[in-house]
Design a protein around this motif. Structure first.
Motif, PDB file in Angstrom:
ATOM      1  N   GLU A 133       0.900  -1.255   0.104  1.00  0.00           N
ATOM      2  CA  GLU A 133      -0.054  -0.045   0.084  1.00  0.00           C
ATOM      3  C   GLU A 133       0.865   1.304   0.015  1.00  0.00           C
ATOM      4  OE1 GLU A 133      -3.171   0.125  -0.322  1.00  0.00           O
ATOM      5  OE2 GLU A 133      -3.670  -1.985   0.057  1.00  0.00           O
ATOM      6  N   PRO A 134       0.841   2.198  -0.700  1.00  0.00           N
ATOM      7  CA  PRO A 134       1.345   3.441  -0.867  1.00  0.00           C
ATOM      8  C   PRO A 134       0.990   4.364   0.273  1.00  0.00           C
ATOM      9  CG  PRO A 134      -0.103   3.415  -2.510  1.00  0.00           C
ATOM     10  CD  PRO A 134      -0.374   2.167  -2.095  1.00  0.00           C
ATOM     11  N   LEU A 135       1.828   5.167   0.888  1.00  0.00           N
ATOM     12  CA  LEU A 135       1.583   5.949   1.939  1.00  0.00           C
ATOM     13  C   LEU A 135       0.496   6.867   1.940  1.00  0.00           C
ATOM     14  CD1 LEU A 135       5.384   7.169   2.907  1.00  0.00           C
ATOM     15  CD2 LEU A 135       3.885   5.520   4.083  1.00  0.00           C
ATOM     16  N   LEU A 136       0.005   7.136   0.736  1.00  0.00           N
ATOM     17  CA  LEU A 136      -1.077   8.098   0.704  1.00  0.00           C
ATOM     18  C   LEU A 136      -2.483   7.224   0.952  1.00  0.00           C
ATOM     19  CD1 LEU A 136      -2.730   7.288  -2.192  1.00  0.00           C
ATOM     20  CD2 LEU A 136      -1.217   8.486  -3.326  1.00  0.00           C
ATOM     21  N   ILE A 137      -2.056   5.921   1.039  1.00  0.00           N
ATOM     22  CA  ILE A 137      -3.703   5.351   1.689  1.00  0.00           C
ATOM     23  C   ILE A 137      -3.827   5.798   3.070  1.00  0.00           C
ATOM     24  CG2 ILE A 137      -4.394   2.893   2.208  1.00  0.00           C
ATOM     25  CD1 ILE A 137      -4.493   3.352  -0.693  1.00  0.00           C
ATOM     26  N   LEU A 138      -2.934   5.901   3.911  1.00  0.00           N
ATOM     27  CA  LEU A 138      -2.948   6.437   5.200  1.00  0.00           C
ATOM     28  C   LEU A 138      -3.522   7.741   5.520  1.00  0.00           C
ATOM     29  CD1 LEU A 138       0.423   5.188   6.468  1.00  0.00           C
ATOM     30  CD2 LEU A 138      -1.664   3.922   6.568  1.00  0.00           C
ATOM     31  N   THR A 139      -3.781   8.578   4.322  1.00  0.00           N
ATOM     32  CA  THR A 139      -4.138   9.954   4.501  1.00  0.00           C
ATOM     33  C   THR A 139      -5.118  10.384   3.635  1.00  0.00           C
ATOM     34  OG1 THR A 139      -2.224  10.742   2.913  1.00  0.00           O
ATOM     35  CG2 THR A 139      -1.810  10.739   5.414  1.00  0.00           C
ATOM     36  N   GLY A 140      -5.860   9.470   3.051  1.00  0.00           N
ATOM     37  CA  GLY A 140      -6.941   9.615   2.278  1.00  0.00           C
ATOM     38  C   GLY A 140      -6.366  10.206   0.804  1.00  0.00           C
ATOM     39  N   GLY A 141      -5.294   9.916   0.341  1.00  0.00           N
ATOM     40  CA  GLY A 141      -4.780  10.399  -0.993  1.00  0.00           C
ATOM     41  C   GLY A 141      -3.563  11.715  -0.954  1.00  0.00           C
ATOM     42  N   VAL A 142      -3.802  12.429   0.498  1.00  0.00           N
ATOM     43  CA  VAL A 142      -2.864  13.515   0.721  1.00  0.00           C
ATOM     44  C   VAL A 142      -1.444  13.248   0.969  1.00  0.00           C
ATOM     45  CG1 VAL A 142      -2.594  15.537   2.081  1.00  0.00           C
ATOM     46  CG2 VAL A 142      -5.013  14.600   1.578  1.00  0.00           C
ATOM     47  N   HIS A 143      -0.676  13.849   0.179  1.00  0.00           N
ATOM     48  CA  HIS A 143       0.864  13.589   0.496  1.00  0.00           C
ATOM     49  C   HIS A 143       1.681  14.838  -0.132  1.00  0.00           C
ATOM     50  CE1 HIS A 143      -0.098  12.041  -3.314  1.00  0.00           C
ATOM     51  NE2 HIS A 143       1.293  12.374  -3.950  1.00  0.00           N
ATOM     52  N   LEU A 144       3.012  14.710   0.306  1.00  0.00           N
ATOM     53  CA  LEU A 144       4.004  15.784  -0.300  1.00  0.00           C
ATOM     54  C   LEU A 144       5.105  15.050  -1.069  1.00  0.00           C
ATOM     55  CD1 LEU A 144       4.392  17.750   3.246  1.00  0.00           C
ATOM     56  CD2 LEU A 144       2.979  18.264   1.316  1.00  0.00           C
ATOM     57  N   HIS A 145       5.478  15.880  -1.932  1.00  0.00           N
ATOM     58  CA  HIS A 145       6.733  15.293  -2.759  1.00  0.00           C
ATOM     59  C   HIS A 145       7.503  16.441  -2.577  1.00  0.00           C
ATOM     60  CE1 HIS A 145       5.459  11.575  -4.319  1.00  0.00           C
ATOM     61  NE2 HIS A 145       4.204  11.941  -4.993  1.00  0.00           N
ATOM     62  N   THR A 146       8.904  16.234  -2.358  1.00  0.00           N
ATOM     63  CA  THR A 146       9.978  17.388  -2.409  1.00  0.00           C
ATOM     64  C   THR A 146      10.424  16.847  -4.068  1.00  0.00           C
ATOM     65  OG1 THR A 146      10.518  17.038  -0.143  1.00  0.00           O
ATOM     66  CG2 THR A 146      12.047  18.197  -1.715  1.00  0.00           C
ATOM     67  N   ILE A 147      10.609  18.042  -4.841  1.00  0.00           N
ATOM     68  CA  ILE A 147      10.898  17.744  -6.243  1.00  0.00           C
ATOM     69  C   ILE A 147      12.157  18.893  -6.361  1.00  0.00           C
ATOM     70  CG2 ILE A 147       8.782  16.925  -7.012  1.00  0.00           C
ATOM     71  CD1 ILE A 147       8.436  19.678  -8.401  1.00  0.00           C
ATOM     72  N   THR A 148      12.889  18.229  -7.417  1.00  0.00           N
ATOM     73  CA  THR A 148      14.136  19.085  -7.779  1.00  0.00           C
ATOM     74  C   THR A 148      14.033  19.485  -9.342  1.00  0.00           C
ATOM     75  OG1 THR A 148      15.439  18.275  -6.002  1.00  0.00           O
ATOM     76  CG2 THR A 148      16.341  19.481  -7.842  1.00  0.00           C
ATOM     77  N   VAL A 149      13.957  20.730  -9.877  1.00  0.00           N
ATOM     78  CA  VAL A 149      14.230  20.919 -11.168  1.00  0.00           C
ATOM     79  C   VAL A 149      15.299  21.738 -11.354  1.00  0.00           C
ATOM     80  CG1 VAL A 149      11.686  20.744 -11.344  1.00  0.00           C
ATOM     81  CG2 VAL A 149      12.593  22.884 -10.755  1.00  0.00           C
ATOM     82  N   GLU A 150      15.489  21.905 -12.751  1.00  0.00           N
ATOM     83  CA  GLU A 150      16.658  22.740 -13.205  1.00  0.00           C
ATOM     84  C   GLU A 150      16.487  24.173 -13.547  1.00  0.00           C
ATOM     85  OE1 GLU A 150      20.017  21.922 -12.965  1.00  0.00           O
ATOM     86  OE2 GLU A 150      19.084  20.273 -12.062  1.00  0.00           O
ATOM     87  N   SER A 151      15.026  24.323 -13.631  1.00  0.00           N
ATOM     88  CA  SER A 151      14.577  25.806 -13.966  1.00  0.00           C
ATOM     89  C   SER A 151      13.179  25.989 -13.558  1.00  0.00           C
ATOM     90  CB  SER A 151      14.719  25.833 -15.477  1.00  0.00           C
ATOM     91  OG  SER A 151      13.667  25.248 -16.172  1.00  0.00           O
ATOM     92  N   LYS A 152      12.899  27.434 -13.412  1.00  0.00           N
ATOM     93  CA  LYS A 152      11.757  27.763 -13.144  1.00  0.00           C
ATOM     94  C   LYS A 152      10.746  27.714 -14.059  1.00  0.00           C
ATOM     95  CE  LYS A 152       9.089  31.974 -11.338  1.00  0.00           C
ATOM     96  NZ  LYS A 152       8.083  31.276 -11.621  1.00  0.00           N
TER      97      LYS A 152
END
Length: 171
Positions: A133-152
């Motif tokens: 089960e992915p973690l979002l199962i525990l929160t009704g779909g709510v989750h955070l992701h830290t993402i990194t990108v090279e440009s705005k």
């Protein structure tokens, strides 16, 4: 080889590798147990080296000077995980982790380091293969992701697409 020399080798392996290194492989190459590697990694971390344990192995966290990091709040159904991850990757994003806020345990973070469509497929295959089960199962779909990108521009494209798909809670 003494422990100091072994830790220097581990550090050198991690800095030189383009791919995550599994603890079992490091242990085999250095002629020690995996538990010794875990201890060495902990000591290296305590010395200030930013080592991340991912499902694919250990990596050094590289703080790129020109990259942009952002934490995005998202909500979607479990069957939309693949689409969400592919949306972020499509515009050059790297998904560092998934974070949920658990009522009992507080913040729970899983390191992902998903950089390519191949990584997305591997992750989705593991979810299906292990019947996990992915973690979002525990929160009704709510989750955070830290993402990194090279440009705005890349970040703006990711945010726009996630908004259009109604995955983004806030930006």
């Amino acid at each position: 080889m003494n422990s100091k020399d072994r830790r220097k080798l581990i550090k050198d392996f991690l800095y030189e590798s383009q791919e995550p290194l599994k603890g079992e492989n490091l242990a085999k190459n250095l002629g020690v147990t995996r538990q010794i590697i875990v201890k060495d990694i902990a000591i290296l971390r305590a010395s200030g080296i930013k080592i991340i344990a991912t499902p694919k192995g250990y990596i050094i966290s590289e703080d790129k000077k020109n990259s942009i990091r952002k934490v995005l709040a998202l909500k979607h159904k479990p069957e939309e995980i693949e689409d969400e991850l592919e949306t972020i990757i499509k515009f050059g994003g790297i998904i560092e982790d998934v974070i949920i806020e658990h009522r009992l345990y507080g913040e729970i973070r899983g390191m992902l380091m998903i950089k390519t469509l191949y990584d997305v497929q591997n992750f989705v295959n593991k979810v299906n293969r292990y019947d996990s089960e992915p973690l979002l199962i525990l929160t009704g779909g709510v989750h955070l992701h830290t993402i990194t990108v090279e440009s705005k521009d890349a970040l703006d494209n990711i945010i726009t697409e996630l908004k259009n798909k109604n995955y983004l809670i806030s930006d």
